[in-house]
Design a protein around this motif. Structure first.
Motif, mmCIF file in Angstrom:
data_model
loop_
_atom_site.group_PDB
_atom_site.id
_atom_site.type_symbol
_atom_site.label_atom_id
_atom_site.label_comp_id
_atom_site.label_asym_id
_atom_site.label_seq_id
_atom_site.Cartn_x
_atom_site.Cartn_y
_atom_site.Cartn_z
ATOM 1 N N ARG A 190 14.189 25.770 6.790
ATOM 2 C CA ARG A 190 15.110 25.011 7.624
ATOM 3 C C ARG A 190 14.536 23.616 7.854
ATOM 4 O O ARG A 190 13.394 23.479 8.271
ATOM 5 C CB ARG A 190 15.348 25.715 8.957
ATOM 6 C CG ARG A 190 15.887 27.135 8.801
ATOM 7 C CD ARG A 190 15.945 27.851 10.138
ATOM 8 N NE ARG A 190 16.876 27.232 11.059
ATOM 9 C CZ ARG A 190 17.062 27.653 12.308
ATOM 10 N NH1 ARG A 190 16.352 28.679 12.781
ATOM 11 N NH2 ARG A 190 17.937 27.047 13.098
ATOM 12 N N GLU A 191 15.325 22.603 7.574
ATOM 13 C CA GLU A 191 14.858 21.210 7.688
ATOM 14 C C GLU A 191 13.534 21.030 6.943
ATOM 15 O O GLU A 191 12.530 20.567 7.505
ATOM 16 C CB GLU A 191 14.682 20.818 9.162
ATOM 17 C CG GLU A 191 15.845 21.134 10.068
ATOM 18 C CD GLU A 191 17.006 20.163 9.934
ATOM 19 O OE1 GLU A 191 16.906 19.213 9.128
ATOM 20 O OE2 GLU A 191 18.020 20.343 10.640
ATOM 21 N N PRO A 192 13.479 21.376 5.657
ATOM 22 C CA PRO A 192 12.191 21.370 4.947
ATOM 23 C C PRO A 192 11.549 19.988 4.844
ATOM 24 O O PRO A 192 10.316 19.886 4.850
ATOM 25 C CB PRO A 192 12.536 21.940 3.568
ATOM 26 C CG PRO A 192 14.014 21.725 3.415
ATOM 27 C CD PRO A 192 14.584 21.859 4.798
ATOM 28 N N ASP A 193 12.340 18.924 4.736
ATOM 29 C CA ASP A 193 11.750 17.586 4.666
ATOM 30 C C ASP A 193 11.053 17.224 5.977
ATOM 31 O O ASP A 193 9.962 16.626 5.979
ATOM 32 C CB ASP A 193 12.821 16.539 4.345
ATOM 33 C CG ASP A 193 13.289 16.615 2.905
ATOM 34 O OD1 ASP A 193 12.570 17.198 2.072
ATOM 35 O OD2 ASP A 193 14.383 16.094 2.615
ATOM 36 N N LEU A 194 11.684 17.577 7.079
ATOM 37 C CA LEU A 194 11.093 17.323 8.387
ATOM 38 C C LEU A 194 9.811 18.133 8.549
ATOM 39 O O LEU A 194 8.794 17.627 9.044
ATOM 40 C CB LEU A 194 12.107 17.691 9.479
ATOM 41 C CG LEU A 194 11.765 17.349 10.922
ATOM 42 C CD1 LEU A 194 11.544 15.862 11.102
ATOM 43 C CD2 LEU A 194 12.877 17.838 11.854
ATOM 44 N N LEU A 205 8.553 11.299 14.246
ATOM 45 C CA LEU A 205 9.624 12.119 13.682
ATOM 46 C C LEU A 205 10.553 12.666 14.758
ATOM 47 O O LEU A 205 11.666 13.098 14.461
ATOM 48 C CB LEU A 205 9.021 13.292 12.907
ATOM 49 C CG LEU A 205 8.184 12.916 11.690
ATOM 50 C CD1 LEU A 205 7.302 14.088 11.284
ATOM 51 C CD2 LEU A 205 9.079 12.488 10.542
ATOM 52 N N GLY A 206 10.107 12.660 15.981
ATOM 53 C CA GLY A 206 10.829 13.239 17.096
ATOM 54 C C GLY A 206 9.824 13.754 18.101
ATOM 55 O O GLY A 206 8.640 13.402 18.058
ATOM 56 N N LYS A 449 5.757 6.596 1.166
ATOM 57 C CA LYS A 449 7.189 6.320 1.082
ATOM 58 C C LYS A 449 8.021 7.508 1.536
ATOM 59 O O LYS A 449 9.039 7.361 2.215
ATOM 60 C CB LYS A 449 7.563 5.917 -0.352
ATOM 61 C CG LYS A 449 7.061 4.539 -0.754
ATOM 62 C CD LYS A 449 7.543 4.164 -2.147
ATOM 63 C CE LYS A 449 7.067 2.766 -2.529
ATOM 64 N NZ LYS A 449 7.510 2.384 -3.919
ATOM 65 N N ARG A 450 7.573 8.713 1.178
ATOM 66 C CA ARG A 450 8.340 9.897 1.578
ATOM 67 C C ARG A 450 8.283 10.103 3.095
ATOM 68 O O ARG A 450 9.279 10.470 3.707
ATOM 69 C CB ARG A 450 7.827 11.134 0.844
ATOM 70 C CG ARG A 450 8.660 12.384 1.146
ATOM 71 C CD ARG A 450 8.212 13.588 0.347
ATOM 72 N NE ARG A 450 8.918 14.790 0.777
ATOM 73 C CZ ARG A 450 8.672 16.018 0.340
ATOM 74 N NH1 ARG A 450 7.713 16.190 -0.589
ATOM 75 N NH2 ARG A 450 9.341 17.053 0.796
ATOM 76 N N VAL A 451 7.109 9.863 3.686
ATOM 77 C CA VAL A 451 6.997 9.970 5.144
ATOM 78 C C VAL A 451 7.923 8.962 5.809
ATOM 79 O O VAL A 451 8.678 9.290 6.741
ATOM 80 C CB VAL A 451 5.540 9.765 5.600
ATOM 81 C CG1 VAL A 451 5.471 9.643 7.129
ATOM 82 C CG2 VAL A 451 4.663 10.917 5.140
#
Length: 471
Positions: A190-194, A205-206, A449-451
């Motif tokens: 669930r929300e794997p990128d996060l 990120l939050g 860049k991905r972060v």
């Protein structure tokens, strides 16, 4: 460089923000008028002296949602406090909103599933106390007053990492309030990128409100090596430690510190204040002949001044150094990752140690590899899987008038070792201010860049962005 297309904070009406939050939160609102303001705005590192407009002391996730919603409406600078221990002091900001999670202290251990659900204000000592009731542990840091949240989000190196991985490697899921005020669960599914970015990407990120960790059988007692070697043999000890560390099985994550013996009653009084070499290791397995064999090389690097090795409760092993790093003292830390420690690199470090400015200051060598190195490089945002060592320059002092000297020493020592490093830096030991900004590339490496893309995806308006990239 920071993403200049995203919005920046605006000047805020401090009274309006405090009133808005006071009407919505169950927790306490502390502004400049509050009698406890100066106490609550302080964090572990006494160098950090910031004055937020409002501190929202959240009692649960609903309070966090209200605080994030208010931040989206009024656009103050936002910082997030968990344990408040991070050396860079990112838990508190000037003239903005601190979302303070330090009173969110819930821990639930499931001994059958070997998992722990941990709220974001918990420290490692508090977590260990609960998990050790069942002879279980998850890898934390080296000081028990360190916050679970900050250490984990930055990666999480510690004395169990070669056996069980980094703190972030043991994260099963997390609950996070993103900039849109949504409560999300992030995991592999669930929300794997996060979830990817949260494991080593640090903040921005939050607001993570809780973590779910895997636990491993360990304790309540563990076998330890704790040896003090004479400083006059420092070069020999460090070289021998290097070889012993590389040959150690994964059940040990050997550490070495160039330090001065603190006035600890547990240490021989005749050594107090003396420059020495400390060597330590915890066996991440049962006590007995196997543990003795594994730890023996760390006890035989040279004739010791004192050997305090032996079994002890894991909670004691994890908290033994707490008194040497008291809150309110002044700290500055920078580190390098390295693929190897050449003889010349060791001599460079020892030359810096000869100029060590205070007895509280130390240089720490850590051993990586094992479970840390087996995680694929792209599995998490932590970008230093191939390194075999980390070397940190940890300045500690008391007098503010000594700030420039102590910080200058750490910077110079870091600069001297840079030619022998792999070019990477640990986000939790990246200095602060201009040091941290300059090390963004070294912290994130090929993952930068991905972060950044993940942060922008979940926070397109830049609610958390102004300080997000500063480790």
């Amino acid at each position: 460089m920071p993403d200049t297309d995203r919005a920046t904070p605006s000047a805020i009406d401090e009274r309006a923000l405090a009133d808005r939050l006071g009407a919505a939160l169950r927790g306490e609102i502390i502004d400049r008028r509050h009698p406890e303001y100066d106490e609550v705005r302080c964090v572990w590192n006494g160098v950090i002296d910031r004055h937020p407009a409002v501190i929202a002391r959240c009692t649960g996730t609903a309070d966090v949602v209200e605080a994030v919603t208010a931040a989206r409406e009024q656009r103050p600078v936002v910082s997030i406090r968990g344990g408040g221990h991070q050396v860079a002091g990112s838990a508190v900001c000037d003239d903005g909103l601190v979302i303070d999670l330090s009173r969110m202290k819930g821990v639930y251990v499931d001994p059958e599933a070997r998992t722990a659900h941990v709220q974001a204000g918990v420290t490692w000592g508090e977590l260990d106390r609960e998990t050790q009731l069942f002879g279980l542990a998850t890898p934390g840091g080296e000081i028990s007053i360190t916050g679970v949240a900050g250490l984990t989000l930055g990666g999480g190196m510690g004395v169990l990492m070669r056996a069980f991985g980094l703190s972030c490697d043991n994260l099963r899921s997390m609950e996070i309030v993103t900039a849109d005020g949504m409560v999300r669960t992030a995991s592999h599914d669930r929300e794997p990128d996060l979830f990817w970015a949260a494991r080593g990407g640090g903040r921005g990120l939050g607001v993570v409100t809780s973590f779910e960790f895997d636990l491993h059988p360990l304790g309540p007692e563990v076998a330890t090596a704790q040896v003090i070697y004479p400083y006059e043999n420092a070069e020999t000890v460090v070289k021998n430690w290097r070889e012993a560390a590389l040959a150690s099985p994964e059940t040990v994550s050997p550490e070495l510190a160039l330090w001065s013996v603190p006035p600890d009653p547990a240490l021989p009084e005749e050594l107090h204040g003396k420059k020495v070499v400390f060597v330590v290791g915890v066996h991440a397995g049962p006590q007995g002949p196997e543990a003795d064999t594994v730890l023996a090389p760390l006890r035989q690097l040279a004739p010791p001044l004192a050997d305090l090795s032996g079994p002890m409760p894991f909670v004691m092993a994890q908290s033994a150094q707490d008194p040497m790093f008291p809150p309110g003292e002044r700290y500055f830390m920078k580190s390098h990752f390295a693929e190897e420690l050449s003889d010349e690199a060791i001599r460079v470090v020892l030359a810096s140690d000869a100029e060590r400015p205070t007895p509280q200051t130390l240089i720490v060598f850590r051993t990586l590899g094992g479970a840390v190195g087996r995680v694929p490089e792209d599995e998490t945002a932590f970008a230093h899987r191939s390194a075999r060592f980390n070397v940190s320059f940890d300045a500690g002092w008391s007098d503010p008038a000594f700030d420039d000297t102590a910080i200058g020493w750490a910077r110079a020592a870091w600069d001297a070792l840079k030619p022998y490093s792999s070019g990477g830096a640990y986000i939790n030991f990246a200095g602060f201010g201009e040091d941290a900004e300059e090390l963004v590339d070294a912290v994130y490496g090929p993952h930068e860049k991905r972060v950044d893309h993940t942060r922008a995806s979940y926070d397109p308006e830049g609610i958390f962005a102004p300080a997000a990239r500063m480790p």
